[in-house]
Write an enzyme that holds these catalytic residues in place. Structure first.
Site, short mmCIF file in Angstrom:
data_model
loop_
_atom_site.label_atom_id
_atom_site.label_comp_id
_atom_site.label_asym_id
_atom_site.label_seq_id
_atom_site.Cartn_x
_atom_site.Cartn_y
_atom_site.Cartn_z
N ARG A 258 0.86 -1.18 0.00
CA ARG A 258 0.00 0.00 0.00
C ARG A 258 0.90 1.23 0.00
NH1 ARG A 258 -2.34 0.61 5.45
NH2 ARG A 258 -1.05 2.45 5.63
N HIS A 262 -4.02 4.12 4.47
CA HIS A 262 -5.09 3.13 4.70
C HIS A 262 -6.40 3.73 4.21
CE1 HIS A 262 -8.01 0.52 6.54
NE2 HIS A 262 -8.49 1.54 7.20
N TYR A 271 3.71 5.24 11.82
CA TYR A 271 4.07 3.84 12.05
C TYR A 271 4.99 3.19 11.01
CZ TYR A 271 -0.03 3.39 8.97
OH TYR A 271 -0.91 3.51 7.94
#
Lengths: 368, 326
Positions: A258, A262, A271
């Site tokens: 990705r 998200h 993160y």
């Protein structure tokens, strides 16, 4: 009473055909007609540009939260290109490009993420379920559709998509188990994009691959380079043919990334490292496919330039049409539609109540 | 005293309980490194480490199921379910086990876990991100259902929920997460579960609400007073179940009129229970039929239509006026 080994006739293959530099393994190269190759390329590129434009619209608050697909174009199109119109597709929520391939109008995407239920409409004849947001919940539906196809002796297959995070849900295991037990003609496509919001694949499962989870349920599993459209296509074709010929389900782990967020409500800087993203950007599925097509003499830089112009115009047209519809289409009472086949008396009463409220609101507005 | 948002106040509650009591652990999706998608568990992992602030695999049933085991063993798990719309996966574990182990083991075991989940609408979210289905949990024996309405009571109630010896489902009104700040005392503060509060005193009508609706109700009550000279008494439930109804009965005996407000669907919603209690305890004092201002019995609409679905101050004011006309 021995302590012996049980021979399991299983293995997990990894398939890569087109590497990140665009080199192809000719021994594995699938036989795909030129027209289809070019169509796949165009749709990948169009998907990328559409996604970028949506991010832009979201940042301008012209649409709401949505899940970008950047980096997963090959993973979706390579799989779905193997379906016939009569086949079924059961997506999660990051398969916009697969849905467009199947015929969903792009403007419906804008409508849906702009907050209009109308954007979720599935056109007559397109055998796809709508997006499913609760993670992992939709795979069982695909298995059931497959069981019904078998019951009706139809030659169709079902393809279902989900992410790496979904493989942690109990429903995933139930779906694989049912599919195995009933030999449902399903192709499970796990878009392993390495991140379930902030949780990396390594924390999602202690297993080395997701593909191997098929083995415990008695089905074949394979991991493919999900950024290599040829590998995704070849592996999926095999699985679709197996399902169609009565050979049962397959799990394909499409190993991808990705590259974006998200959803637009997410901040990946919290993160994951920029370096990791940069490394994966080098494995982008689009440039390598372009190199492949150029080497085959099917595509030139000039043609890519023309395509880009065409796509930009197309995207603009879609945005304009969608925004026009969004301005027209707000009948608040529409929220009562499609609750049941027929509205029961208590809901007719609630609908009337709302009508009354709306007239009062209008009155108040005219006084202001 | 520090001025805090509800997000910060909830974070403080968990932080202080974790400092005091090493039985308290936090579990959930994205609660660690990310600090929760709404940042309610922000930085807890830095202080308490990943053994106590656990980024779980993506499995709601797994989170609650394992939390039951931890709780039985003596820990105090605080589980985050990312949105209440995804909490249905936990229902089986909660209903079948968390709420029953005390009874089934005849007191040998108990399950002191907390399930935190943001609920409610008005934030222009996707499907499953706006629902208000507290009735499912309120209808389940053996679990307490708590919904705060502001930063200060959110903090105090969460501390009580963590210390409670039985399972608590704690719905957080996401529309209020950052809507306003409130003074929150630095030192420990708790509020008993199962106790409503009078948020505003009045003699003319009783309005009963909770959670995100409280902000609207207070706005409506102010306007009723200023523009219409109607003094509304407002009761903030704080705990939906077990429902304490003496305060409601006393208020209705005084005012003779009641309006219940919730964003949850109307039929079989919390309002139905509240109205029943009013009927049972203060029927002979009622001057008018009790009114409900609620969501409709339909799928929660997407953002383009949600403002028409949600109760608003105007609807509440009109309901109160009608009640007073009767």
């Amino acid at each position: 009473m021995p302590r012996s080994e049980i021979e399991l006739p299983y293995r997990v293959e990894y398939l890569s055909i087109l590497d990140e530099k665009g080199h192809v393994d000719t021994a594995l190269e699938p036989d795909i007609p030129d027209v289809l190759l070019l169509k796949l390329h165009k749709e990948m590129l169009a998907g990328r540009r559409f996604d970028e434009r949506m991010l832009n619209l979201q940042r301008q608050e012209r649409i709401g939260t949505f899940p970008p697909i950047k980096g997963q174009e090959a993973s979706q199109l390579g799989a779905v290109a193997n379906l016939k119109a009569s086949d079924w597709m059961v997506p999660a929520f990051r398969e916009a490009l697969a849905e467009f391939w199947r015929g969903k109008p792009k403007e419906n995407f804008i409508l849906f993420y702009g907050g209009y239920e109308e954007g979720g409409a599935v056109e007559e004849g397109r055998n796809d379920l709508p997006v499913s947001i609760p993670v992992g919940s939709q795979m069982l539906h695909a298995v059931g559709i497959g069981m019904a196809i078998k019951y009706r002796r139809q030659p169709d297959v079902v393809m279902t998509f989900f992410g790496d995070g979904a493989t942690s849900e109990g429903d995933f295991h139930e779906a694989l188990n049912f599919a195995g037990v009933f030999q449902s003609p399903v192709v499970f496509i796990c878009q392993n994009n390495q991140w379930a919001i902030s949780v990396p694949r390594s924390k999602q499962t202690h297993a080395k691959t997701i593909a191997q989870k098929a083995l415990a349920h008695g089905l074949p599993g394979i991991q493919v380079d999900g950024n290599d459209i040829l590998a995704v296509y070849a592996a999926t074709r095999e699985a679709v043919e197996r399902a169609r010929s009565g050979g049962g389900p397959t799990l394909i782990e499409s190993f991808t990334y990705r590259l974006s967020l998200h959803t637009t409500a997410d901040d990946p800087k919290k993160y994951r490292s920029e370096e990791e993203v940069k490394e994966w950007a080098k494995k982008d599925p689009i440039p390598r496919f372009q190199t492949y097509l150029k080497n085959k003499g099917l595509l030139s830089d000039e043609e890519i330039g023309q395509l880009e112009t065409e796509i930009a115009e197309e995207v603009q047209g879609v945005v304009d049409r969608a925004e026009k519809r969004m301005q027209e289409e707000v009948d608040p009472l529409g929220m009562f539609d499609h609750t049941f086949a027929e509205l029961p008396p208590s809901l007719i009463q609630q609908r009337q109540e709302m009508e009354h409220e709306l007239s009062l609101m209008q009155e108040e507005a005219s006084h202001d | 005293m520090t001025k805090m948002t509800m997000v910060e106040a909830l974070n403080l509650a968990m932080r202080q309980e974790m400092e005091k009591d090493d039985r308290v652990v936090v579990l959930g999706e994205d609660v660690g490194v990310d600090g929760g998608v709404f940042r309610v568990t922000d930085a807890l992992i830095k202080t308490f480490g990943e053994e106590r602030v656990v980024d779980t695999p993506l499995a709601e049933s797994g989170i609650i199921g394992t939390a039951i085991g931890m709780a039985v063993y003596g820990l105090r798990p605080v589980c985050e379910i990312q949105f209440s719309g995804f909490s249905y996966y936990i229902f089986h574990q909660l209903e079948a086990h968390a709420t029953r182990l005390r009874h089934r083991s005849q007191g040998r075991f108990h399950v002191p876990l907390v399930v935190r989940a943001p609920y409610g609408g008005g934030v222009r979210a996707l499907e499953h991100h706006s629902e208000s289905r507290e009735a499912y949990y309120a209808h389940t024996p053996g679990v307490k259902m708590v919904i705060p309405s502001g930063p200060r009571n959110a903090r105090a109630l969460l501390v009580s929920a963590i210390r409670d010896p039985d399972p608590v489902v704690f719905f957080e009104p996401k529309a209020l997460y950052r809507a306003f700040r409130e003074e929150v005392p630095d030192e420990e503060e708790t509020l008993p579960l199962g106790q409503p509060r009078i948020a505003r005193e009045g003699e003319d009508v009783t309005i009963i609400a909770y959670g995100a609706m409280m902000a609207l109700v207070m706005e409506a009550a102010e306007e009723l007073q200023e523009k219409h000279g109607i003094a509304a008494e407002v009761i903030d439930l704080l705990t939906i179940s077990p429902l304490e109804d003496d305060m409601i009965a006393d208020s209705v005996k005084k005012t003779g009129r009641a309006v219940v407000v919730h964003e949850a669907p109307r039929s079989f919603g919390p309002g139905a229970e509240i109205v029943s209690r009013i009927i049972e305890k203060s029927f002979y004092y009622l001057e008018a039929p009790v009114k409900r201002i609620t969501g409709y019995d339909i799928v929660y609409p997407l953002s383009a239509r949600e403002k028409y679905y949600m109760p608003d101050a105007g609807k509440i004011i009109r309901a109160v006026q009608e009640t007073l006309k009767a």
